[in-house]
Motif scaffolding. Structure first.
Motif, PDB file in Angstrom:
ATOM      1  N   GLU A   1       0.741  -1.144  -0.022  1.00  0.00           N
ATOM      2  CA  GLU A   1       0.076   0.068  -0.135  1.00  0.00           C
ATOM      3  C   GLU A   1       0.992   1.395  -0.074  1.00  0.00           C
ATOM      4  N   ARG A   2       1.896   1.366   0.590  1.00  0.00           N
ATOM      5  CA  ARG A   2       2.855   2.215   0.663  1.00  0.00           C
ATOM      6  C   ARG A   2       3.561   2.493  -0.698  1.00  0.00           C
ATOM      7  N   ALA A   3       3.950   1.630  -1.453  1.00  0.00           N
ATOM      8  CA  ALA A   3       4.432   1.749  -2.615  1.00  0.00           C
ATOM      9  C   ALA A   3       3.485   2.135  -3.778  1.00  0.00           C
ATOM     10  N   PHE A   4       2.290   1.527  -3.656  1.00  0.00           N
ATOM     11  CA  PHE A   4       1.066   2.007  -4.479  1.00  0.00           C
ATOM     12  C   PHE A   4       0.811   3.573  -4.288  1.00  0.00           C
ATOM     13  N   ALA A   5       0.734   3.886  -3.231  1.00  0.00           N
ATOM     14  CA  ALA A   5       0.632   5.358  -2.666  1.00  0.00           C
ATOM     15  C   ALA A   5       1.461   6.273  -3.389  1.00  0.00           C
ATOM     16  N   LEU A   6       2.883   5.721  -3.381  1.00  0.00           N
ATOM     17  CA  LEU A   6       3.790   6.533  -3.870  1.00  0.00           C
ATOM     18  C   LEU A   6       3.956   6.590  -5.234  1.00  0.00           C
ATOM     19  N   VAL A   7       3.771   5.525  -5.992  1.00  0.00           N
ATOM     20  CA  VAL A   7       4.272   5.285  -7.391  1.00  0.00           C
ATOM     21  C   VAL A   7       2.919   5.267  -8.270  1.00  0.00           C
ATOM     22  N   GLY A   8       1.831   4.586  -7.680  1.00  0.00           N
ATOM     23  CA  GLY A   8       0.690   4.319  -8.535  1.00  0.00           C
ATOM     24  C   GLY A   8       0.879   3.160  -9.207  1.00  0.00           C
ATOM     25  N   ALA A   9      -0.063   2.684 -10.137  1.00  0.00           N
ATOM     26  CA  ALA A   9       0.023   1.658 -10.993  1.00  0.00           C
ATOM     27  C   ALA A   9      -0.469   2.115 -12.384  1.00  0.00           C
ATOM     28  N   CYS A  10      -0.010   1.410 -13.346  1.00  0.00           N
ATOM     29  CA  CYS A  10      -0.433   1.477 -14.744  1.00  0.00           C
ATOM     30  C   CYS A  10      -0.396   0.107 -15.569  1.00  0.00           C
ATOM     31  N   ALA A  11      -0.638  -0.066 -16.838  1.00  0.00           N
ATOM     32  CA  ALA A  11      -0.255  -0.853 -17.486  1.00  0.00           C
ATOM     33  C   ALA A  11       0.920  -1.213 -18.045  1.00  0.00           C
ATOM     34  N   PRO A  12       1.544  -2.457 -18.285  1.00  0.00           N
ATOM     35  CA  PRO A  12       2.753  -3.055 -18.289  1.00  0.00           C
ATOM     36  C   PRO A  12       3.550  -2.220 -19.263  1.00  0.00           C
ATOM     37  N   TYR A  13       2.950  -2.273 -20.660  1.00  0.00           N
ATOM     38  CA  TYR A  13       3.699  -1.903 -22.051  1.00  0.00           C
ATOM     39  C   TYR A  13       3.547  -0.451 -22.158  1.00  0.00           C
ATOM     40  N   GLY A  14       4.678   0.249 -22.772  1.00  0.00           N
ATOM     41  CA  GLY A  14       4.605   1.257 -23.180  1.00  0.00           C
ATOM     42  C   GLY A  14       4.300   2.280 -22.144  1.00  0.00           C
ATOM     43  N   ARG A  15       5.343   2.120 -21.116  1.00  0.00           N
ATOM     44  CA  ARG A  15       5.337   2.993 -19.932  1.00  0.00           C
ATOM     45  C   ARG A  15       6.090   4.283 -20.217  1.00  0.00           C
ATOM     46  N   HIS A  16       7.270   4.099 -20.565  1.00  0.00           N
ATOM     47  CA  HIS A  16       8.179   5.193 -21.086  1.00  0.00           C
ATOM     48  C   HIS A  16       8.354   5.635 -22.340  1.00  0.00           C
TER      49      HIS A  16
END
Length: 525
Positions: free
Chosen positions: A128-143
């Protein structure tokens, strides 16, 4: 067997945005899509090699989460369908902060194929701490790297984060774009597209400095014995680029001889591609919407034939080019005199007449806006436009309620439109054969058509130049200067010839720019 060809060429409203989208996807987006597809293949191969562990690996999880927090890398989301299924089975609570986070993806990153629910209580605070700090998104095309938008209005990220299924669809759209490019620019039949295989590209041949000939090896099917016969197609660079991308889409393990377009794109795949172009992603990238219309290999081949036949010496060029490609774009074009060939000629003549009227009308509208033609024949053309203006004013004064200016203009310009012949760098108004410089040079003053290969529009009294011709003259000047720079001191004759060519091009460019500057000055006033 008789009758006119029933396959209609694509309208420009369909063809232009379609080709623009296809080439943008192949030339701009393909490297990024291929990179993500390769990353997906490697990830899936690594996942298949994992084994299940029944004991928690807390240290690995905590190290992975800390790495993500330090680098700002988001956690991985589950697909909406997977998250919905997990909630339906009671595996995730609706209000759980981690409801949409893929814990299995975290487990695989830590060397474990599966995440066990018994691990969650001990890991939840850190998750929960990591999720609050960096969030979440789909795995491909992130950058996603930024690319220039198709509309030229700045740069945008080539994609938003993608789930595996979305990336799969995007790879399919790219494959469809490759098939469309080959069909549209090479004129190949549906069956001949299906015969293109990995390794069909032949080594390019440099036939002049910077000028290459590209060829594809395949099979000519129609009218041949069962299985067809081996043949080659001379194609453009863009077609070779499409083949290169199609080969890479099959992956590094694709063996030579593997079919590139099997199954060949059909209406469903085209409609899916069109929906993507017209949808939010295509619009974000600046792609122009593609209007409704039947797009098939036959329609694309038909369009190519008409586009070739439109140009100077077009009918002969169409027959030679399509024969060279081993594609008789409509049956009988070059096979026999009369019949379909005669109908094709009649159709092209009709289309050329419509095109000429459209071009002349556009030039007249430019004249009304102050954009004058230039060149030796400009004075005669301006005189014609002045007389048309005078006649229109007379008609308006006599019966203003009956005059449709567009129809009247077309009626007055039709006779002159019949004399128009398109040159590479000029418009030829073949009114009087006796005045045609090309016929005087060739010694054939009684010919009924100009000799485009002997045209010197800078001196011919029946030639005009317009802003659309400027790029051709600019390229001619640039090329001549490059050749002059490569000449030795002994090549005085060649240098003098090229310097004359540069001077002629600069004179024509100055005339075009002068009339354009005059029109701009009037606009400012």
């Amino acid at each position: 067997m008789g009758g006119s060809n029933k396959v209609q060429p694509l309208s420009s409203e369909v063809q232009q945005p379609l080709l623009a989208a296809v080439l943008y996807m192949i030339q701009t987006l393909a490297p990024h899509i291929l990179s993500e597809a390769e990353a997906k293949r490697k990830r899936q191969a690594a996942d298949r090699s994992l084994t299940s562990h029944k004991h928690p690996r807390h240290e690995a999880f905590l190290h992975n989460l800390e790495r993500r927090v330090e680098s700002g890398e988001p956690l991985e989301l589950m697909t909406p369908a997977a998250a919905k299924d997990a909630r339906a089975r009671g595996l995730r609570e609706e209000n759980d902060p981690l409801a949409a986070v893929s814990l299995s993806a975290l487990a695989r990153e830590c060397g474990t194929r599966q995440f066990y629910g018994a691990w969650l209580p001990a890991l939840r605070p850190d998750l929960e701490r990591a999720f609050a700090l960096v969030g979440a998104c789909a795995p491909y095309g992130r950058h996603a790297a930024e690319v220039e938008g198709a509309d030229g209005q700045g740069h945008v990220a080539w994609t938003e984060p993608l789930f595996s299924t979305e990336l799969k669809f995007l790879v399919g759209y790219l494959a469809t774009a490759c098939g469309l490019a080959v069909a549209a620019l090479a004129g190949m039949r549906h069956c001949e597209l299906g015969e293109l295989v990995v390794g069909c590209r032949q080594p390019s041949q440099e036939i002049a400095p910077g000028l290459f000939r590209y060829r594809l090896a395949g099979k000519f099917i129609k009218g041949q014995p069962l299985g067809g016969v081996r043949d080659e197609w001379v194609v453009t660079r863009e077609v070779c680029e499409a083949i290169d991308v199609a080969e890479k889409l099959l992956g590094p393990d694709a063996a030579p001889g593997t079919s590139l377009f099997h199954p060949v794109f059909c209406d469903t795949t085209y409609q899916n591609f069109r929906a993507w172009v017209n949808g939010p992603t295509g619009q974000r990238l600046g792609l122009a919407p593609i209007l409704e219309g039947a797009v098939t290999p036959r329609a694309l081949r038909r369009t190519l034939a008409v586009e070739i036949a439109y140009r100077p010496g077009g009918l002969l060029a169409a027959k030679l080019q399509l024969k060279h490609l081993s594609v008789a774009t409509t049956e009988g074009y070059a096979a026999r005199p009369g019949g379909a060939q005669a109908k094709f000629l009649a159709e092209i003549n009709e289309l050329e007449e419509e095109r000429n009227i459209g071009i002349l009308t556009d030039i007249y509208r430019d004249y009304q806006r102050g954009i004058m033609p230039s060149g030796p024949g400009a004075r005669d053309l301006i005189s014609l436009f002045s007389s048309v203006d005078g006649r229109l004013h007379e008609l308006i004064e006599l019966a203003p309620q009956l005059v449709d200016s567009d129809q009247e203009v077309v009626a007055m310009l039709t006779a002159r439109a019949h004399t128009l012949h398109l040159g590479t760098a000029n418009y030829c108004w073949f009114i009087d054969p006796a005045k045609a410089l090309c016929l005087r040079l060739a010694g054939t003053p009684d010919a009924d058509r100009p000799l485009a290969g002997m045209c010197d529009s800078a001196r011919c009294p029946q030639a005009t130049h317009h802003p659309c011709h400027r790029p051709v003259w600019e390229e001619s000047r640039r090329t001549a200067k490059v050749f002059i720079g490569s000449l030795s001191r002994r090549q005085k004759t060649e240098r003098a010839r090229l310097e004359t060519s540069v001077a002629r091009a600069e004179r024509v460019l100055a005339e075009i720019d002068q009339v354009a500057a005059g029109a701009a000055g009037k606009d400012e006033i």
